[in-house]
Design a protein around this motif. Structure first.
Motif, mmCIF file in Angstrom:
data_model
loop_
_atom_site.group_PDB
_atom_site.id
_atom_site.type_symbol
_atom_site.label_atom_id
_atom_site.label_comp_id
_atom_site.label_asym_id
_atom_site.label_seq_id
_atom_site.Cartn_x
_atom_site.Cartn_y
_atom_site.Cartn_z
ATOM 1 N N ARG A 241 5.336 16.119 -10.243
ATOM 2 C CA ARG A 241 5.874 15.937 -8.906
ATOM 3 C C ARG A 241 4.774 16.179 -7.887
ATOM 4 O O ARG A 241 4.022 17.145 -7.989
ATOM 5 C CB ARG A 241 7.014 16.923 -8.660
ATOM 6 N N ARG A 242 4.682 15.297 -6.908
ATOM 7 C CA ARG A 242 3.732 15.501 -5.827
ATOM 8 C C ARG A 242 4.193 14.693 -4.618
ATOM 9 O O ARG A 242 4.770 13.622 -4.768
ATOM 10 C CB ARG A 242 2.332 15.045 -6.262
ATOM 11 N N GLN A 243 3.914 15.230 -3.426
ATOM 12 C CA GLN A 243 4.335 14.544 -2.206
ATOM 13 C C GLN A 243 3.144 14.288 -1.292
ATOM 14 O O GLN A 243 2.199 15.084 -1.251
ATOM 15 C CB GLN A 243 5.365 15.398 -1.460
ATOM 16 N N PHE A 244 3.233 13.194 -0.559
ATOM 17 C CA PHE A 244 2.197 12.835 0.410
ATOM 18 C C PHE A 244 2.864 12.396 1.712
ATOM 19 O O PHE A 244 3.986 11.904 1.707
ATOM 20 C CB PHE A 244 1.348 11.670 -0.112
ATOM 21 N N THR A 245 2.142 12.542 2.785
ATOM 22 C CA THR A 245 2.613 12.036 4.067
ATOM 23 C C THR A 245 1.940 10.695 4.315
ATOM 24 O O THR A 245 0.725 10.578 4.186
ATOM 25 C CB THR A 245 2.217 13.000 5.202
ATOM 26 N N LEU A 246 2.731 9.715 4.638
ATOM 27 C CA LEU A 246 2.184 8.383 4.895
ATOM 28 C C LEU A 246 2.087 8.152 6.389
ATOM 29 O O LEU A 246 2.966 8.528 7.146
ATOM 30 C CB LEU A 246 3.105 7.308 4.317
ATOM 31 N N GLY A 247 1.037 7.471 6.789
ATOM 32 C CA GLY A 247 0.875 7.141 8.208
ATOM 33 C C GLY A 247 1.708 5.928 8.589
ATOM 34 O O GLY A 247 2.338 5.282 7.744
ATOM 35 N N ASN A 248 1.708 5.619 9.853
ATOM 36 C CA ASN A 248 2.495 4.493 10.359
ATOM 37 C C ASN A 248 1.920 3.135 9.993
ATOM 38 O O ASN A 248 2.594 2.132 10.101
ATOM 39 C CB ASN A 248 2.546 4.557 11.892
ATOM 40 N N GLU A 249 0.652 3.132 9.599
ATOM 41 C CA GLU A 249 -0.007 1.835 9.433
ATOM 42 C C GLU A 249 0.375 1.123 8.134
ATOM 43 O O GLU A 249 -0.049 0.019 7.885
ATOM 44 C CB GLU A 249 -1.533 2.016 9.511
ATOM 45 N N ILE A 250 1.205 1.789 7.293
ATOM 46 C CA ILE A 250 1.589 1.185 6.009
ATOM 47 C C ILE A 250 2.784 0.250 6.196
ATOM 48 O O ILE A 250 3.747 0.590 6.867
ATOM 49 C CB ILE A 250 1.955 2.289 4.992
ATOM 50 N N ASP A 251 2.691 -0.918 5.563
ATOM 51 C CA ASP A 251 3.827 -1.837 5.553
ATOM 52 C C ASP A 251 4.765 -1.408 4.422
ATOM 53 O O ASP A 251 4.538 -1.699 3.255
ATOM 54 C CB ASP A 251 3.322 -3.269 5.326
ATOM 55 N N ARG A 252 5.822 -0.714 4.784
ATOM 56 C CA ARG A 252 6.660 -0.047 3.789
ATOM 57 C C ARG A 252 7.402 -0.987 2.847
ATOM 58 O O ARG A 252 7.814 -0.598 1.765
ATOM 59 C CB ARG A 252 7.663 0.857 4.496
ATOM 60 N N ASP A 253 7.595 -2.224 3.282
ATOM 61 C CA ASP A 253 8.327 -3.156 2.424
ATOM 62 C C ASP A 253 7.451 -3.736 1.320
ATOM 63 O O ASP A 253 7.953 -4.390 0.418
ATOM 64 C CB ASP A 253 8.898 -4.299 3.273
ATOM 65 N N LYS A 254 6.175 -3.523 1.417
ATOM 66 C CA LYS A 254 5.275 -4.188 0.462
ATOM 67 C C LYS A 254 4.570 -3.218 -0.471
ATOM 68 O O LYS A 254 3.583 -3.572 -1.094
ATOM 69 C CB LYS A 254 4.250 -5.025 1.234
ATOM 70 N N ILE A 255 5.075 -1.992 -0.577
ATOM 71 C CA ILE A 255 4.461 -1.021 -1.489
ATOM 72 C C ILE A 255 4.749 -1.445 -2.927
ATOM 73 O O ILE A 255 5.880 -1.795 -3.257
ATOM 74 C CB ILE A 255 4.993 0.399 -1.207
ATOM 75 N N GLU A 256 3.713 -1.422 -3.768
ATOM 76 C CA GLU A 256 3.896 -1.797 -5.169
ATOM 77 C C GLU A 256 3.331 -0.715 -6.066
ATOM 78 O O GLU A 256 2.369 -0.046 -5.702
ATOM 79 C CB GLU A 256 3.159 -3.111 -5.469
ATOM 80 N N ALA A 257 3.943 -0.569 -7.251
ATOM 81 C CA ALA A 257 3.453 0.457 -8.174
ATOM 82 C C ALA A 257 3.468 -0.067 -9.596
ATOM 83 O O ALA A 257 4.321 -0.873 -9.969
ATOM 84 C CB ALA A 257 4.325 1.708 -8.071
ATOM 85 N N SER A 258 2.501 0.398 -10.395
ATOM 86 C CA SER A 258 2.484 0.050 -11.815
ATOM 87 C C SER A 258 1.939 1.247 -12.579
ATOM 88 O O SER A 258 1.257 2.100 -12.013
ATOM 89 C CB SER A 258 1.599 -1.178 -12.053
ATOM 90 N N ILE A 259 2.262 1.308 -13.864
ATOM 91 C CA ILE A 259 1.750 2.432 -14.668
ATOM 92 C C ILE A 259 1.241 1.888 -15.993
ATOM 93 O O ILE A 259 1.858 1.014 -16.603
ATOM 94 C CB ILE A 259 2.815 3.546 -14.850
ATOM 95 N N LYS A 260 0.063 2.386 -16.375
ATOM 96 C CA LYS A 260 -0.542 1.912 -17.622
ATOM 97 C C LYS A 260 -1.336 3.057 -18.240
ATOM 98 O O LYS A 260 -2.114 3.720 -17.552
ATOM 99 C CB LYS A 260 -1.481 0.746 -17.312
ATOM 100 N N ASN A 261 -1.131 3.282 -19.515
ATOM 101 C CA ASN A 261 -1.839 4.347 -20.242
ATOM 102 C C ASN A 261 -1.763 5.691 -19.514
ATOM 103 O O ASN A 261 -2.752 6.436 -19.477
ATOM 104 C CB ASN A 261 -3.292 3.960 -20.492
ATOM 105 N N GLY A 262 -0.615 5.971 -18.921
ATOM 106 C CA GLY A 262 -0.430 7.269 -18.271
ATOM 107 C C GLY A 262 -1.051 7.399 -16.902
ATOM 108 O O GLY A 262 -1.144 8.500 -16.376
ATOM 109 N N VAL A 263 -1.501 6.294 -16.318
ATOM 110 C CA VAL A 263 -2.053 6.344 -14.959
ATOM 111 C C VAL A 263 -1.187 5.481 -14.046
ATOM 112 O O VAL A 263 -1.015 4.284 -14.284
ATOM 113 C CB VAL A 263 -3.522 5.864 -14.903
#
Lengths: 131, 135
Positions: free
Chosen positions: A88-110
């Motif tokens: 578990r970890r949390q981050f604060t995101l700035g306003n400059e991020i386009d929130r609808d276009k965030i993408e994530a993938s995971i491979k070999n534990g990363v």
């Protein structure tokens, strides 16, 4: 041996108690930024796409992941250097991020999360009417 | 770095190890866990972000050597680092197992960044029961 390589750290500083009796680890991350995108890479060995949860609430991004511990069951431990548990970890995101276009993938534990930046906000002038 | 296995019965002796670990700043990488029975040893290791082909595992008798390299991320000129906590580099670990291993029967899997080795005890190394006949 490489000096920069580290192992995972237990989380205990959040102040929030968990209902589940297990250890939570803080994944180590790399964060880097290009002109149009911000990237977060997180080491989460044992986690996969079905066990990772990423949530964004207001400007707090939370990364959580469970780990399949079944490969360690029915074994007799004689020497242990790492423990297993959720991440578990949390981050604060700035306003400059386009929130609808965030993408994530995971491979070999990363885990890799891609944050495209939004168009710069245009300054809006508010006209004042005479009373 | 060479590790010698502790007494298999000392399962609950980990508090002392945890304390030692908490105060020693650098720990060997990658971390390994070893599980053993009379018949076989299971070794697991968390090595996220490498490909199975980048792992080099060799066994000679009762000694296992694990080598791999985690390549650094190279940024382009237009990119900048904000945080860099994930380590990189090449590493080698040598682990002494409690007995000789039948190296032809070793099974390895690498899934979700976790290596798991199944290491059966060599037949020649297994304890043999000797029958005593009455004269």
């Amino acid at each position: 041996m490489a000096q920069d390589i580290n192992t995972k750290t237990q989380s205990n500083a959040s102040g929030i108690e968990r209902t589940k009796d297990s250890t939570t680890y803080i994944p180590r991350v790399d964060i880097y930024e290009a002109d149009e995108t911000l990237y977060i890479l997180a080491d989460m060995p044992g986690a996969d796409e079905s066990s990772v949860n990423i949530t964004l609430e207001k400007d707090i991004l939370t990364i959580e992941a469970g780990v399949d511990e079944s490969i360690y069951s029915n074994l007799n431990p004689v020497y242990l250097e790492y423990g297993t548990g959720d991440y578990r970890r949390q981050f604060t995101l700035g306003n400059e991020i386009d929130r609808d276009k965030i993408e994530a993938s995971i491979k070999n534990g990363v885990l890799k999360i891609t944050f495209p930046k939004a168009e710069p906000l245009k300054t809006k002038k508010i006209a004042i009417q005479a009373g | 770095m060479m590790i010698t296995l502790l007494n298999p019965e000392r399962v609950f002796g980990t508090l002392e190890q945890d304390l030692t670990r908490a105060f020693s700043r650098r720990q060997a990488y990658p971390p390994v866990n070893v599980y053993a029975s009379e018949e076989d040893v299971t070794l697991t290791s968390e090595i996220p972000g490498i490909l199975p082909d980048d792992l080099d595992i060799s066994i000679a008798g009762d000694t296992l050597t694990l080598k791999a390299e985690r390549k650094p991320i190279e940024l382009e000129a237009s990119q900048t680092w904000h945080r860099r906590e994930r380590g990189f580099g090449s590493f080698t670990r040598t682990i002494k197992l409690p007995y000789n291993i039948e190296s032809s029967k070793v099974e390895a899997s690498f899934d979700r960044g976790v290596l798991r080795l199944s290491l059966p005890r060599a037949e020649s190394d297994k304890p043999r029961k000797i029958n005593v006949r009455t004269a």
